[in-house]
Scaffold this active site. Structure first.
Site, PDB file in Angstrom:
ATOM      1  N   GLU A  98       5.147  41.811 -60.464  1.00  0.00           N
ATOM      2  CA  GLU A  98       4.951  40.394 -60.766  1.00  0.00           C
ATOM      3  C   GLU A  98       3.468  40.036 -60.897  1.00  0.00           C
ATOM      4  OE1 GLU A  98       7.333  38.439 -61.573  1.00  0.00           O
ATOM      5  OE2 GLU A  98       9.088  39.568 -60.862  1.00  0.00           O
ATOM      6  N   ARG A 142      19.117  28.038 -57.051  1.00  0.00           N
ATOM      7  CA  ARG A 142      20.422  27.893 -57.711  1.00  0.00           C
ATOM      8  C   ARG A 142      21.556  28.135 -56.709  1.00  0.00           C
ATOM      9  NH1 ARG A 142      23.016  31.683 -60.235  1.00  0.00           N
ATOM     10  NH2 ARG A 142      21.215  33.058 -60.378  1.00  0.00           N
ATOM     11  N   CYS A 193      12.144  35.054 -53.655  1.00  0.00           N
ATOM     12  CA  CYS A 193      11.140  36.067 -54.037  1.00  0.00           C
ATOM     13  C   CYS A 193       9.854  35.427 -54.536  1.00  0.00           C
ATOM     14  CB  CYS A 193      11.723  37.036 -55.066  1.00  0.00           C
ATOM     15  SG  CYS A 193      12.922  38.157 -54.330  1.00  0.00           S
ATOM     16  N   HIS A 236       9.833  43.348 -58.164  1.00  0.00           N
ATOM     17  CA  HIS A 236      11.290  43.187 -58.238  1.00  0.00           C
ATOM     18  C   HIS A 236      11.924  44.517 -58.636  1.00  0.00           C
ATOM     19  CE1 HIS A 236      11.637  38.607 -58.450  1.00  0.00           C
ATOM     20  NE2 HIS A 236      12.624  38.982 -57.655  1.00  0.00           N
TER      21      HIS A 236
HETATM   22  N1  PCA Z   1      15.818  38.679 -54.344  1.00  0.00           N
HETATM   23  C1  PCA Z   1      15.823  37.232 -54.398  1.00  0.00           C
HETATM   24  C2  PCA Z   1      15.501  36.778 -52.998  1.00  0.00           C
HETATM   25  C3  PCA Z   1      15.690  37.960 -52.131  1.00  0.00           C
HETATM   26  C4  PCA Z   1      15.774  39.107 -53.062  1.00  0.00           C
HETATM   27  O1  PCA Z   1      15.827  40.290 -52.744  1.00  0.00           O
HETATM   28  C5  PCA Z   1      14.918  36.654 -55.485  1.00  0.00           C
HETATM   29  O2  PCA Z   1      14.666  37.334 -56.497  1.00  0.00           O
HETATM   30  O3  PCA Z   1      14.447  35.526 -55.341  1.00  0.00           O
END
Ligand code: PCA
Length: 213
Positions: free
Chosen positions: A78, A88, A141, A165
């Protein structure tokens, strides 16, 4: 050198979260740096408080937070976190903030301060799909990445960090139609390579890794 790497607890309908599974599988040492791992609850604000304490106690040089991005096919490093919670679904404690700022005294957005493109290239060089992402979403996240960069801005100016991610792992998609997944060992290897690149590079490379839309 110390690197703190966090993963999240499972959330929504999922029984596992590949982020913490992959973080747990990292070796204790990467490129001579000590790796400290931590599981963080998928809960607004509480997650940032826990991260803050962990940074205070462990005094890491680099912090990499990791989370699941179901539906993405590759490892995404990111670039930016924005000052907004817009959930959501509920988090693991029933909170569902809609269009709320994360910190009223924070910047509208913070950029990662590790070399994200070097990290992506290092992962790709080993044959694992990876890309730069320009949005970590508006759920927990983005929240934790914003919290991390806010804490760096306000309290821990020497720390460097970002958020990564990761896709679902195969066992999560056996009953999902057309959902991409990646083997856990591959995700873990990619995280190790990303950490190595973050340790070894301060400035980033100039590579055409932007997105068109
Ligand atoms: N993914 C979520 C929150 C926790 C996770 O592992 C997200 O992408 O916000």
């Amino acid at each position: 050198m110390k690197v703190l790497v966090t993963g999240f607890t499972p959330f929504g309908v999922e029984a596992i979260n590949p982020s913490f599974e992959a973080v747990q599988a990292l070796s204790d040492k990467i490129a001579q740096a000590n790796i400290i791992t931590l599981e963080i609850p998928t809960v607004f604000h509480e997650s940032i408080e826990i991260l803050d304490k962990a940074i205070e106690i462990n005094k890491p040089d680099i912090v990499i937070c990791v989370g699941q991005a179901g539906g993405r096919f590759d490892i995404t490093v990111e670039r930016v976190a924005i000052n907004i919670d817009d959930a959501r679904i509920e988090d693991n404690k029933g909170n569902q903030p809609i269009d709320e700022p994360i910190f009223s005294d924070g910047q509208p957005a913070y950029f990662a301060n590790v070399p994200i493109k070097s990290m992506v290239e290092k992962i790709r060089e080993s044959g694992i799909p990876a890309s730069v992402s320009n949005s970590a979403g508006t759920f927990v996240c983005n929240h934790i990445m914003y919290g991390l960069m806010y804490l760096i801005d306000k309290k821990y100016s020497k720390v460097r960090g970002t958020f990564i991610h990761v896709p679902f792992i195969p066992q999560q998609v056996v009953d999902k139609y057309n959902a991409p997944s990646m083997e856990l060992s591959m995700i873990s290897k990619a995280l190790g390579l990303a950490i190595e690149a973050a340790i070894g590079n301060r400035g980033d490379i100039k590579a055409a890794l932007g997105s068109i839309c």
